[in-house]
Design a protein around this motif. Sequence first.
Motif, PDB file in Angstrom:
ATOM      1  N   UNK A 135       7.164   0.974  21.684  1.00  0.00           N
ATOM      2  CA  UNK A 135       7.988   0.098  20.855  1.00  0.00           C
ATOM      3  C   UNK A 135       7.062  -0.807  20.046  1.00  0.00           C
ATOM      4  N   UNK A 136       7.442  -1.102  18.810  1.00  0.00           N
ATOM      5  CA  UNK A 136       6.535  -1.841  17.937  1.00  0.00           C
ATOM      6  C   UNK A 136       7.330  -2.712  16.976  1.00  0.00           C
ATOM      7  N   UNK A 137       6.638  -3.651  16.383  1.00  0.00           N
ATOM      8  CA  UNK A 137       7.195  -4.499  15.329  1.00  0.00           C
ATOM      9  C   UNK A 137       6.324  -4.362  14.086  1.00  0.00           C
ATOM     10  N   UNK A 138       6.899  -4.707  12.918  1.00  0.00           N
ATOM     11  CA  UNK A 138       6.163  -4.562  11.666  1.00  0.00           C
ATOM     12  C   UNK A 138       6.213  -5.871  10.886  1.00  0.00           C
ATOM     13  N   UNK A 139       5.100  -6.177  10.255  1.00  0.00           N
ATOM     14  CA  UNK A 139       5.045  -7.276   9.303  1.00  0.00           C
ATOM     15  C   UNK A 139       4.263  -6.816   8.093  1.00  0.00           C
ATOM     16  N   UNK A 140       4.633  -7.315   6.928  1.00  0.00           N
ATOM     17  CA  UNK A 140       4.023  -6.837   5.692  1.00  0.00           C
ATOM     18  C   UNK A 140       3.523  -8.002   4.855  1.00  0.00           C
ATOM     19  N   UNK A 141       2.511  -7.714   4.066  1.00  0.00           N
ATOM     20  CA  UNK A 141       2.032  -8.658   3.061  1.00  0.00           C
ATOM     21  C   UNK A 141       1.516  -7.859   1.873  1.00  0.00           C
ATOM     22  N   UNK A 142       1.298  -8.549   0.770  1.00  0.00           N
ATOM     23  CA  UNK A 142       0.899  -7.857  -0.453  1.00  0.00           C
ATOM     24  C   UNK A 142      -0.273  -8.581  -1.096  1.00  0.00           C
ATOM     25  N   UNK A 143      -1.249  -7.800  -1.515  1.00  0.00           N
ATOM     26  CA  UNK A 143      -2.410  -8.332  -2.211  1.00  0.00           C
ATOM     27  C   UNK A 143      -2.354  -7.900  -3.670  1.00  0.00           C
ATOM     28  N   UNK A 144      -3.064  -8.637  -4.494  1.00  0.00           N
ATOM     29  CA  UNK A 144      -3.160  -8.306  -5.914  1.00  0.00           C
ATOM     30  C   UNK A 144      -4.636  -8.256  -6.278  1.00  0.00           C
ATOM     31  N   UNK A 145      -5.036  -7.145  -6.860  1.00  0.00           N
ATOM     32  CA  UNK A 145      -6.447  -6.987  -7.230  1.00  0.00           C
ATOM     33  C   UNK A 145      -6.561  -6.922  -8.746  1.00  0.00           C
TER      34      UNK A 145
END
Length: 386
Positions: A135-145
């Motif tokens: 069982x797992x959880x997810x978190x997201x983030x976004x970068x800009x290059x």
Amino acid sequence: AYTSDNKTLSERILPVLLLVMAGMFLFYRQLLPWVLGVLSNRKGFYYRGINLLWISDLKYRINNFSVMLFLITLLMSIGLTGFTAVMNIVSVEINTVIFPMPAEYPTIAISYGSQESSSASIKPVEKVLSDFNLSYSKKSCQLFYKKSDSLSRRGKTFIKRSELPLLIPDTLVSKLDFRGKETLNLSGQGGELLNRLNKFYFFRGDIYAIEDSVAERFSGDEKKISITLFGYKTKKNLGKALLNWTYNEEGVSIMNADMTTYIYYLSRRFYLLLSFYFVIVFYVCAGCMLFFKFYYSTQEERKKYLGYAKVGLSYAETKKSSSIQMAILFFVPNIFSIVNMSFAMQALMNSSQGEWSILPMTLKIVLFTITIQLLFFLFLRRKTFI
């Protein structure tokens, strides 16, 4: 060994090797016979028990064995030192690699560009976790290059201030002071913060933290990098399973501590196998030389021991004398090779200029070597009779 460093090691290695080889030869040719001579001059010790028998036999025998013992010690020293060095280097480097993944999120999926590539990077990880029933959880983030317009300048990677704690501890984020500005150059902060961020290979060029309110300004000129962190707890090693997806799915990029260790091991497996092959070859050669020397010596001197039996020497006393001589001739090269290896490892540690310990792995190898040699000695003692 204790005074060498990375600069002086290359200058000292050749003369040291020549001196060690000369010292080994003189030890068997001069020092060992001299020690036996000293023992024979101590009448109280010499005439006690069967000491007269094994000392006089060994004084005679050592002259015939000196060159062979020198070659055996040389073979053992090369094999043992090379194998121990490779095992220490590989084990230390693998165990001291600092993986940047947060402890609660051991796997990170990275995608560059479109939403389709983001889904492509997530699905393999989800499948592997599902296959392992985790069982797992997810978190997201976004970068800009943003790529630099000048070749002489580096590009810039931007990350939202609120998403920084996903990758680095809150204690480091709380120390950041924007001083009313919308952006903060993290590359200029230095210290532990920058060291942690630089271990994530998806950060390119200078790293900037930005306030969430200005993130909407980033449009088509910046390349988007989607980061998905998977949180789970397991003692299972997922490295090989994740690696298969990484190599077979186009556009998939995954960071995982187990996978990195597995790749690191694969890249060094050749050196491990090569060193293991050499140590086996050298020790087999040394063992064969000892076995055949003892065997032919048995055939040549059988009459002498029959003569000892006729003058009243018992079988047990004869066997004890034989065993003492065999033990000296057998274990002295082993002790010599272990001593040589120990000094070589000390020189290697000094030249590396790193704070790591070679003692645990070296002790394991020494204990394993002594165990194998002891079993071989017992076999040799049973099959031959000097």
